[in-house]
Scaffold this active site. Structure first.
Site, short mmCIF file in Angstrom:
data_model
loop_
_atom_site.label_atom_id
_atom_site.label_comp_id
_atom_site.label_asym_id
_atom_site.label_seq_id
_atom_site.Cartn_x
_atom_site.Cartn_y
_atom_site.Cartn_z
N PRO A 173 43.20 36.85 37.78
CA PRO A 173 43.46 35.81 38.79
C PRO A 173 42.15 35.11 39.14
O PRO A 173 41.15 35.76 39.41
CB PRO A 173 44.00 36.61 39.98
N GLN B 104 48.46 38.27 43.11
CA GLN B 104 47.38 38.99 43.77
C GLN B 104 47.23 38.51 45.21
O GLN B 104 47.20 37.31 45.46
CB GLN B 104 46.04 38.81 43.05
N CYS C 12 36.76 40.63 45.25
CA CYS C 12 36.16 39.30 45.35
C CYS C 12 34.90 39.34 46.21
O CYS C 12 34.93 39.80 47.36
CB CYS C 12 37.16 38.31 45.93
N ASN D 12 37.15 45.11 33.27
CA ASN D 12 36.94 43.69 33.51
C ASN D 12 35.44 43.41 33.64
O ASN D 12 34.71 44.20 34.24
CB ASN D 12 37.69 43.28 34.78
N GLY D 13 35.01 42.28 33.08
CA GLY D 13 33.61 41.86 33.19
C GLY D 13 32.95 41.74 31.84
O GLY D 13 32.97 42.68 31.05
N ASP D 14 32.36 40.56 31.56
CA ASP D 14 31.59 40.32 30.33
C ASP D 14 32.41 40.41 29.06
O ASP D 14 31.87 40.66 27.98
CB ASP D 14 30.40 41.28 30.23
N GLY E 259 38.39 36.96 32.42
CA GLY E 259 38.31 36.03 33.53
C GLY E 259 37.61 34.74 33.18
O GLY E 259 38.15 33.89 32.48
#
Length: 318
Positions: free
Chosen positions: A16, A70, A101, A199-201, A223
């Site tokens: 999201p 979300q 967030c 999640n991430g990179d 994302g």
């Protein structure tokens, strides 16, 4: 992959993202290979106050299913009431709660990643939702600098009855800088019995494969790398399933995707809800000549002119 009773055909999730994951963009990513997508974050307070713009972020269609919504907030009671309204109106397949967030707009109100310092409240929020709605509840977190404290939060989330957890390997203080530490997702996966999503990179096929293999997580969430680049989901899903890299013309693909994105915005009467110049900027990132084109886009007067500039960048003929 399975989350509670929901069976997914794959394990690639679209994250999201505020001002990004509207329905047209989500549909494109789903068609390109995302196993599941999530709406933009929805404020539980705004739902209670019947803010139409906020509530409309939950709009979906049958072609998108399964899909998740979300939400964020910091009051178990308000979040329960808001989620019941969302469940009744949109019947999502997943309700995801944002504890990750880092934006000051949220953290100054004690929402998002600010809640990582209130593990008891995280438990109360999730438990209230799990006990009162029929939709599976999941959570997304960032990490703390202290591994043990992060692991404790993950255990609390599982104990609350949540059906899955997504782990973004950056701290709140990092915002989106530096590297995402995948050791956290790896450790959390070893600790919990519910599905864990890393999640991430995750920016291309090889990083997706590497993170899945290293963390041994059940899935990955993509994302910012997908902003203006929905075809990335096709590339990654194809590589994960076949081990082969897709051959494609990146510039031409971006042009066609932008045109399709505009078409869908018009189809769903959502043109007025987005900043088209900003959207076009994303579609021209990382492409040779993109900076000049972005300057031209900024001076454009309408969508047709924006499309023309993107085509010119790729030396395409109308």
């Amino acid at each position: 992959m399975r989350i509670a009773k929901l069976k997914l055909e794959g394990n690639i999730f679209l994250a999201p993202m505020s001002n990004v994951t509207n329905l047209p963009f989500r549909l494109m990513c789903r068609e390109y290979g995302a196993s599941m997508s999530y709406t933009e974050m929805i404020s539980s307070d705004a739902v209670i106050h019947e803010n139409k713009k906020t509530i409309n972020r939950g709009i979906s269609c049958e072609a998108e299913r399964p899909f998740g919504i979300q939400i964020f907030g910091n009051s178990p009671d308000i979040m329960r009431t808001a989620t019941l309204k969302i469940e009744e109106s949109y019947h999502p397949d997943i309700i995801d709660v944002n504890f990750g967030c880092p934006a000051r707009l949220l953290t100054k109100e004690g929402c998002g990643s600010a809640l990582l310092h209130s593990p008891d409240l995280i438990y109360d929020i999730l438990k209230e939702l799990v006990d009162n709605i029929s939709t599976p509840v999941t959570a997304k977190i960032r990490v703390l600098e202290d591994m043990d404290k992060t692991l404790e939060i993950a255990r609390i989330i599982e104990k609350s009855g949540a059906s899955a957890i997504t782990v973004h390997g950056r701290t709140r203080q990092q915002q989106y800088s530096g590297r995402s530490n995948m050791e956290y997702a790896k450790r959390i996966k070893r600790e919990l019995s519910i599905p864990v999503i890393a999640n991430g990179d995750i920016v291309d096929e090889l990083s997706a494969e590497s993170i899945l293999e290293y963390t041994e997580c059940d899935g990955i969430m993509i994302g910012r790398a997908a902003m203006g680049n929905p075809f990335l989901l096709r590339r990654i899903s194809h590589y994960i399933s076949t081990g082969e890299l897709l051959e494609y013309n990146e510039c031409q693909q971006r042009v066609e995707d932008f045109k399709e994105y505009v078409r869908r915005l018009e189809e769903y009467d959502l043109m007025h809800t987005v900043n088209m110049k900003a959207q076009a900027q994303w579609f021209t990132r990382s492409i040779s000549g993109g900076r000049h084109t972005r300057n031209m886009i900024s001076a454009s007067k309408d969508v047709d002119e924006i499309v023309k500039h993107i085509k010119d960048m790729c030396n395409l003929i109308d």
